[in-house]
Scaffold this active site. Structure first.
Site, PDB file in Angstrom:
ATOM      1  N   ASP A 262       0.803  -1.219   0.000  1.00 15.50           N
ATOM      2  CA  ASP A 262       0.000   0.000   0.000  1.00 15.50           C
ATOM      3  C   ASP A 262       0.843   1.280   0.000  1.00 15.50           C
ATOM      4  OD1 ASP A 262      -2.428   1.450   0.245  1.00 15.50           O
ATOM      5  OD2 ASP A 262      -2.200   1.542   2.420  1.00 15.50           O
TER       6      ASP A 262
ATOM      7  N   GLU B 267       3.167  -8.256   7.285  1.00 14.09           N
ATOM      8  CA  GLU B 267       1.911  -8.854   6.853  1.00 14.09           C
ATOM      9  C   GLU B 267       2.072  -9.952   5.807  1.00 14.09           C
ATOM     10  OE1 GLU B 267      -0.995  -5.816   5.989  1.00 14.09           O
ATOM     11  OE2 GLU B 267      -1.082  -5.317   8.116  1.00 14.09           O
TER      12      GLU B 267
ATOM     13  N   TYR C  22      -7.130  -3.495  12.584  1.00 11.32           N
ATOM     14  CA  TYR C  22      -8.029  -2.414  12.148  1.00 11.32           C
ATOM     15  C   TYR C  22      -9.480  -2.728  12.509  1.00 11.32           C
ATOM     16  CZ  TYR C  22      -4.011  -0.481   9.701  1.00 11.32           C
ATOM     17  OH  TYR C  22      -2.781   0.067   9.402  1.00 11.32           O
TER      18      TYR C  22
ATOM     19  N   GLU D  89       0.387  -1.376  14.024  1.00 14.09           N
ATOM     20  CA  GLU D  89      -0.537  -0.613  13.173  1.00 14.09           C
ATOM     21  C   GLU D  89      -1.920  -0.645  13.786  1.00 14.09           C
ATOM     22  OE1 GLU D  89      -0.691  -1.395   8.945  1.00 14.09           O
ATOM     23  OE2 GLU D  89       1.488  -1.641   8.818  1.00 14.09           O
TER      24      GLU D  89
HETATM   25  C1  EVA Z   1      -3.476   0.628   5.730  1.00 17.36           C
HETATM   26  N1  EVA Z   1      -2.527  -1.410   6.511  1.00 17.36           N
HETATM   27  O1  EVA Z   1      -4.446  -0.013   5.421  1.00 17.36           O
HETATM   28  C2  EVA Z   1      -2.201  -0.089   6.100  1.00 17.36           C
HETATM   29  C3  EVA Z   1      -1.202  -0.181   4.981  1.00 17.36           C
HETATM   30  C4  EVA Z   1       0.035  -0.925   5.502  1.00 17.36           C
HETATM   31  O2  EVA Z   1      -0.860   1.100   4.506  1.00 17.36           O
HETATM   32  C5  EVA Z   1      -1.676  -2.443   6.482  1.00 17.36           C
HETATM   33  O3  EVA Z   1       0.689  -2.926   6.587  1.00 17.36           O
HETATM   34  O4  EVA Z   1      -2.048  -3.476   6.980  1.00 17.36           O
HETATM   35  C6  EVA Z   1      -0.337  -2.322   5.828  1.00 17.36           C
HETATM   36  O5  EVA Z   1       1.062  -0.927   4.568  1.00 17.36           O
HETATM   37  O6  EVA Z   1      -3.529   1.842   5.763  1.00 17.36           O
END
Ligand code: EVA
Length: 605
Positions: A167, A418, A474, A512
């Site tokens: 990404d 990942e 997330y 993250e």
């Molecule tokens: C994202 N999520 O969705 C981030 C990406 C990142 O930019 C991830 O490790 O799981 C990735 O590179 O914003």
């Protein structure tokens, strides 16, 4: 050719460094004719472009920005005959993703991997007191064997395009500085340090690699210039009584001088600024110099306007000032090794760095990394090209650890971001990568990798290799976003409980979490992409972080908005930045500042 030294270029009593940055000739090889037409001897009809920088964002046409294939750079360097009798190395801090270097028309070296340094030794082709032509053929194609991984497709008219499994925009070019180094024939090639603490004293165990047999001597000076320790021999210990240790956000750097002596004559000299510290995992805690530390900070990118991923010392400086302002103490070099100057600044500012190799996109995906969150198993580690990928991964790992091993700031190695760990075929690959990292690092720093949602307690085959677990999560954004966020916290806690029920006892770090938000977008009640939504999301994460003792770090995604491929998932880039791409605070920055300024460094210690 002798293996080149990874030591950072420095002018010393015996070494000279000439900066080759500036405007270079440049041409995209749109018809693939550069080899046949011998552009190695001079690029016809060339444009001029700055080095270092990514080439992509200078141009106003899409074809140049998106260009995929070979691109050529050329410059000239005048080499003075005072440098006769020395090795002459042209050092590229990074050319993305691969390069062949020609000097005076002769192919000198090639290098795979776009984020680590390499040298082209020009001893045999140099023209003294005359201009020497340096030509670089770069290439930015992605494949199943490149780090980072992706594919390159043909658009049907001869044009190619990359489809990253990751990404971030596939910026390319000579993205970091180029220098010509003149150094003695008998030279210091490498130095490796390890630290041991006993009471008020420190023992810096060292080994120096040189290309000859003359005596090696080392001197260590404190910040006031007083001699703190000295030693002789290629291996030994520098004993520092009443040592000042390198602490988080309170760095202390000693000045190390290494010399090769022939009687009174200094054959070679090298120096470096080094912090003395230990770092380890102890149960579910991180210990720096024996004391617990909690990580607060970011996943970052090297990404800014106009120069793309090009090294920009001003942006680096601004980033550190912002990280200090907000109360952070750490970051991960997501998703590739950063410029050497970043680690030097982190050493000086006392930041803790999780250093990541560019093993990202190890999860086949249709649109950037999107399939990584879909639950689809891709059997990435069953492909026939795996041996080549592994060779590239191991080479990058060796270069990374050789380059960064002496930085006090580097506290851990991240060996993947990942990857697809859902298939049992991943395990043997992971096992070898982890074993090699542990073998290469004399400091035995903890090794880890950043796990996405599919690397769950039920499905992940590789987590047990990590010394601490790094989660990219997330809940409330990709999963259970919008009104469904009401169920996100329970799902999040259920997963954490499941890890603990598996008997995992190491620290957990959130490498993250975060959600996209457009600077200034407000909505009451909240909707996704608004500031209000992000506040609710962060409240949820902070509640969870505060209620698990095993969570010993929070690194939000991302430090700043950054460029990605275009598409329906991204609004001219990823907007999860706490700061804008221009490095100004978004509203979230104030929420984090309030929290991080009040979290003690030994939080949950
Ligand atoms: C994202 N999520 O969705 C981030 C990406 C990142 O930019 C991830 O490790 O799981 C990735 O590179 O914003």
């Amino acid at each position: 050719m002798e293996k080149y030294s990874m030591l950072y270029p420095r002018s010393t009593a015996t070494r000279r460094v000439l900066d080759l940055n500036g405007m270079w000739k440049f041409r995209l090889d749109k018809k693939g004719e550069g080899d046949a037409e011998n552009w190695k001897d001079g690029i016809p009809n060339a444009d001029w472009i700055p080095v270092p920088a990514s080439f992509n964002d200078f141009y106003t046409d899409k074809e140049s920005r998106e260009f995929t294939g070979d691109f050529w750079y050329e410059t000239q360097v005048y080499v003075p005959s005072e440098w006769k009798g020395r090795h002459l190395d042209v050092r590229f801090a990074a050319v993305t993703h691969r390069a062949v270097v020609y000097i005076n028309g002769v192919a000198i070296t090639s290098h795979e991997g776009g984020f680590l340094p390499f040298c082209a030794r020009m001893d045999d082709v140099v023209k003294w007191d005359a201009p020497n032509r340096i030509v670089v053929k770069g290439n930015n194609e992605l494949s199943f064997t490149s780090l980072p991984a992706g594919i390159t497709v043909d658009l049907g008219d001869g044009r190619k395009m990359t489809k990253p499994f990751f990404d971030f925009f596939n910026y390319a070019g000579i993205q970091r500085p180029v220098k010509l180094m003149a150094s003695p024939m008998e030279q210091i090639v490498d130095v490796t340090l390890n630290h041991r603490l006993e009471g008020a004293d420190a023992f810096v165990e060292y080994s120096v690699e040189t290309t000859g047999d003359h005596e090696t001597v080392l001197f260590l000076y404190d910040e006031d210039g007083n001699l703190a320790a000295e030693s002789r021999g290629k291996e030994g210990v520098l004993t520092v009584s009443n040592a000042r240790l390198w602490e988080v956000r309170n760095a202390y750097l000693y000045h190390l001088v290494i010399r090769i002596l022939d009687g009174d004559r200094v054959v070679d000299e090298y120096f470096d600024d080094i912090g003395i510290r230990t770092f380890c995992v102890d149960g579910n805690r991180f210990l720096l110099n024996g004391h617990p530390v909690y990580l607060k900070g970011f996943g970052k990118h090297e990404d800014s306007d106009i120069v793309g991923r090009g090294f920009n010392i001003g942006v680096v400086k601004r980033d550190f000032e912002l990280m200090k302002w907000i109360g952070a103490n750490s970051f991960r070099t997501s998703h590739y090794p950063y410029s050497e100057e970043v680690y030097q600044m982190a050493d000086r500012e006392g930041f803790l760095v999780i250093d990541e190799v560019a093993a990202v996109g190890f999860f086949e995906s249709l649109v950037n990394f999107v399939d990584a969150v879909s639950g689809k198993a891709t059997t990435f580690f069953s492909r026939p090209t795996l041996p080549q990928l592994k060779a590239n991964h191991l080479a990058a790992l060796e270069e990374l650890i050789t380059r960064d091993k002496n930085h006090a700031c580097v506290i851990a190695w991240s060996l993947f971001n990942e990857p697809d760990t859902m298939h049992e075929n991943a395990y043997p690959y992971f096992k070898d990568i982890f074993a090699r990292a542990r073998e290469l690092d004399v400091q035995k720093r903890p090794c880890t990798f950043a796990m996405e949602l599919n690397s769950s307690p039920e499905k992940c085959h590789c987590y047990q290799l990590s010394d601490f677990l790094c989660f990219n999560r997330y809940y409330g954004w990709y999963l259970l976003g919008g009104y469904e966020m009401v169920n996100a916290e329970a799902a999040f806690r259920k997963e954490l409980d499941a890890w603990l029920e598996k008997g995992v006892t190491c620290p957990f770090v959130f490498t993250e979490y975060g959600c996209d938000h457009l600077a200034g977008e407000h909505k009451l009640p909240s909707v996704q992409w608004s500031v209000e939504y992000e506040q609710e999301y962060l409240d949820l994460y902070h509640r969870v972080f505060d209620s698990y003792d095993c969570i010993k770090g929070e690194q939000i995604w991302n430090f700043a908005d950054f460029q990605t491929v275009e598409g329906i998932m991204r609004v001219n880039g990823n907007k999860k930045g706490v700061f804008t791409r221009q490095r100004q605070p978004k509203e979230t920055a104030y929420i984090l500042k309030k929290r991080w300024e009040h979290l003690p460094v030994d939080y949950k210690g």
